[in-house]
Motif scaffolding. Structure first.
Motif, short mmCIF file in Angstrom:
data_model
loop_
_atom_site.label_atom_id
_atom_site.label_comp_id
_atom_site.label_asym_id
_atom_site.label_seq_id
_atom_site.Cartn_x
_atom_site.Cartn_y
_atom_site.Cartn_z
N VAL A 1 0.84 -1.20 0.00
CA VAL A 1 0.00 0.00 0.00
C VAL A 1 0.87 1.25 0.00
N PHE A 2 1.91 1.23 0.85
CA PHE A 2 2.82 2.37 0.89
C PHE A 2 3.46 2.60 -0.48
N CYS A 3 3.97 1.54 -1.10
CA CYS A 3 4.65 1.70 -2.38
C CYS A 3 3.69 2.19 -3.46
N ALA A 4 2.45 1.71 -3.43
CA ALA A 4 1.46 2.16 -4.42
C ALA A 4 1.11 3.63 -4.21
N LEU A 5 0.89 4.03 -2.95
CA LEU A 5 0.56 5.43 -2.68
C LEU A 5 1.70 6.36 -3.10
N LYS A 6 2.91 5.92 -2.85
CA LYS A 6 4.07 6.78 -3.12
C LYS A 6 4.43 6.83 -4.60
N TYR A 7 4.38 5.70 -5.26
CA TYR A 7 4.92 5.64 -6.62
C TYR A 7 3.88 5.47 -7.72
N GLN A 8 2.66 5.08 -7.37
CA GLN A 8 1.60 5.02 -8.38
C GLN A 8 0.69 6.23 -8.30
N TYR A 9 0.36 6.64 -7.07
CA TYR A 9 -0.65 7.68 -6.89
C TYR A 9 -0.07 9.00 -6.40
N LYS A 10 1.25 9.05 -6.20
CA LYS A 10 1.95 10.29 -5.85
C LYS A 10 1.38 10.96 -4.60
N PHE A 11 0.91 10.14 -3.66
CA PHE A 11 0.30 10.69 -2.44
C PHE A 11 1.29 11.51 -1.63
N PHE A 12 2.57 11.16 -1.68
CA PHE A 12 3.59 11.86 -0.90
C PHE A 12 4.32 12.92 -1.73
N GLY A 13 3.69 13.37 -2.81
CA GLY A 13 4.29 14.43 -3.60
C GLY A 13 5.43 13.98 -4.48
N GLN B 1 7.39 13.07 -7.61
CA GLN B 1 7.28 13.34 -9.03
C GLN B 1 8.24 12.42 -9.77
N ASP B 2 7.71 11.56 -10.61
CA ASP B 2 8.56 10.54 -11.23
C ASP B 2 7.92 10.09 -12.53
N ASN B 3 8.73 9.86 -13.52
CA ASN B 3 8.21 9.41 -14.81
C ASN B 3 8.15 7.90 -14.94
N PHE B 4 8.55 7.19 -13.87
CA PHE B 4 8.61 5.73 -13.94
C PHE B 4 7.82 5.11 -12.80
N MET B 5 6.64 5.66 -12.54
CA MET B 5 5.89 5.26 -11.36
C MET B 5 5.57 3.77 -11.36
N ASN B 6 5.13 3.25 -12.49
CA ASN B 6 4.70 1.85 -12.52
C ASN B 6 5.87 0.88 -12.43
N LEU B 7 7.06 1.34 -12.71
CA LEU B 7 8.23 0.50 -12.46
C LEU B 7 8.62 0.58 -10.99
N ASN B 8 8.57 1.78 -10.46
CA ASN B 8 9.13 2.01 -9.14
C ASN B 8 8.33 1.41 -8.00
N HIS B 9 7.03 1.26 -8.16
CA HIS B 9 6.29 0.68 -7.03
C HIS B 9 6.63 -0.80 -6.87
N TYR B 10 7.00 -1.48 -7.97
CA TYR B 10 7.47 -2.86 -7.85
C TYR B 10 8.86 -2.91 -7.22
N THR B 11 9.72 -1.97 -7.59
CA THR B 11 11.06 -1.91 -7.01
C THR B 11 10.99 -1.64 -5.52
N CYS B 12 10.13 -0.72 -5.14
CA CYS B 12 9.92 -0.38 -3.73
C CYS B 12 9.51 -1.62 -2.93
N THR B 13 8.51 -2.34 -3.40
CA THR B 13 8.04 -3.54 -2.70
C THR B 13 9.11 -4.61 -2.66
N HIS B 14 9.85 -4.74 -3.75
CA HIS B 14 10.94 -5.72 -3.85
C HIS B 14 11.97 -5.48 -2.75
N HIS B 15 12.37 -4.24 -2.58
CA HIS B 15 13.38 -3.92 -1.57
C HIS B 15 12.82 -4.04 -0.15
N MET B 16 11.53 -3.77 0.02
CA MET B 16 10.93 -3.91 1.35
C MET B 16 10.83 -5.38 1.76
#
Length: 429
Positions: free
Chosen positions: A170-182, A184-199
């Motif tokens: 949920v955290f990774c989706a809010l941060k990297y898919q929905y930009k809830f934490f502000g 700004q990234d052009n690779f959101m759909n890649l980064n939420h998987y990377t975030c979860t992977h590292h967590m």
């Protein structure tokens, strides 16, 4: 007989750092990724957003614990703020005042025979670590492990139940898919998987650190809390969509830990790879674990922490429109108009969905011990609580039937939450 609580079953509630704790300008805190954000960055609808207008457990600790005892709870879930005890993110600078707050809280709970459940991470890592890439930096997993070791060392003589992370996906989706934490990234759909992977790596490192250094002496247990919605196929002849929904919602994190073979589930890997290829990526957006990491993560939990709030209807989108799918799973999510709505209209009150999630976990993951760490319904501030009482009773009834009739291995039920607090993008509404 189906509505009796098993011997030793714990019922409790909890509160977390940012939405409740207050005192973010106290002691040595130098900012974390949440309290240093502005209302605009956080996209909160209520413009009066401020973390210093929350319920203030930091300042009213003893009074609050007495209230917890008065209600009659057996257990209370607390969250340690990384930035409150390690303002720089590293264990070379420890804020003793921050540590003392949690020590006093734990001691106060134990004084009233209330079992503390301590969650090590709830999305608020120090800002300095975010400037180094946060969860997109693989080193973050090792920084987290060092932080978790400090938490075990300081509190493990009294705390016997640890949760490494709260709802990582949920955290990774809010941060990297929905930009809830502000973000700004052009690779959101890649980064939420990377975030979860590292967590997931961070969780496994912290789990094994407990095994090596603390378990023999402290005799505690360590798990992770995962958000699991339930899914019903909208079309009666569709026997696939509900399972796809489950694998993306729950299995993303649960399969690598509790799955018999470890690693991400075949459904997740196949779906993400297909969409990645359709979008022109040279390889899947879902990172791959090495064989060593698969084994390190597999089995790295003594219990399965469960957060459940909602159910959805799902149907498959046309395969011919893969490129235009709004998500990698290729599902359309709706709700049954007959389902009652909580104050947060995103969540429909579907008690049966709670029981069905417990049965799926039983069947898919060899019936692990389940600690329900979040369940409940949001209200609109009314003082007459019959509406909420009825819904909580319905959830508890479903859980007890799942335990007594269906053999689900549930041991803890935690009502969310003890205080009113900041609720995602809804502010204080």
């Amino acid at each position: 007989m189906n509505l009796k609580f098993p011997p030793g079953f714990l019922i409790g509630s909890g509160s977390s750092g940012l939405p409740f704790e207050k005192a973010w300008d106290f002691s040595g805190i130098q900012g974390n990724i949440l309290n240093s954000s502005t209302p605009t960055q956080l996209r909160v609808e209520n413009c009066s957003y401020s973390v210093n207008f929350t319920s203030p457990p930091y300042c009213k600790l003893q009074e609050d614990v007495k209230l917890i005892k008065t209600v009659g709870f057996d257990t209370y879930r607390i969250f340690v703020s990384w930035a409150r005890i390690l303002p720089n993110g590293y264990p070379d600078v420890i804020d003793r005042e921050g540590l003392n707050y949690y020590n006093i809280l734990i001691d106060e709970l134990l004084k009233y025979n209330i079992e503390p459940i301590v969650t090590v991470y709830d999305w608020d890592h120090p800002k300095k670590l975010e400037e180094m890439g946060g969860w997109l930096n693989e080193r973050m997993a090792y920084y987290f492990s060092d932080y978790a070791r400090l938490v075990y060392k300081e509190f493990g003589d009294r705390v016997k139940i640890f949760t490494t992370m709260n709802r990582p996906r949920v955290f990774c989706a809010l941060k990297y898919q929905y930009k809830f934490f502000g973000q700004q990234d052009n690779f959101m759909n890649l980064n939420h998987y990377t975030c979860t992977h590292h967590m997931l790596k961070a969780h496994a490192l912290a789990y094994h650190a407990y095994n090596r250094e603390f378990r023999r002496k402290q005799q505690g247990i360590v798990g992770m809390n995962v958000a699991c919605s339930n899914f019903y196929s909208k079309n009666i002849n569709d026997h696939v969509s509900s399972d796809i929904g489950f694998e993306f919602s729950c299995g993303h994190l649960l399969h690598p830990i509790f799955g018999s073979e470890g690693d991400y589930s075949p459904v997740l890997k196949r779906k993400v790879a297909l969409r990645s290829k359709t979008l022109g990526h040279g390889k899947s957006k879902l990172p791959a674990f090495s064989k060593e990491w698969i084994q390190h993560i597999k089995g790295s939990a003594d219990y399965l922490g469960l957060s459940h709030y909602a159910s959805f209807l799902v149907e498959q989108l046309p395969f011919s429109q893969t490129r235009d799918w709004p998500n990698d799973e290729g599902l359309n999510y709706t709700v049954d108009p007959g389902w009652p709505s909580a104050a947060n209209s995103t969540f429909k009150v579907v008690p049966k969905g709670f029981g069905d999630v417990l049965r799926k976990i039983r069947d898919k993951y060899n019936n692990p011990p389940v600690y329900v760490l979040e369940n409940g319904v949001s209200d609109d501030g009314r003082l007459s609580d019959d509406w909420k009482i009825n819904h909580l009773h319905s959830f508890l009834r479903e859980m007890l039937v799942a335990i007594n009739r269906d053999g689900c291995n549930v041991r803890v039920y935690t009502i969310w939450s003890f205080f009113d607090g900041l609720e995602s993008s809804f502010g204080y509404r």
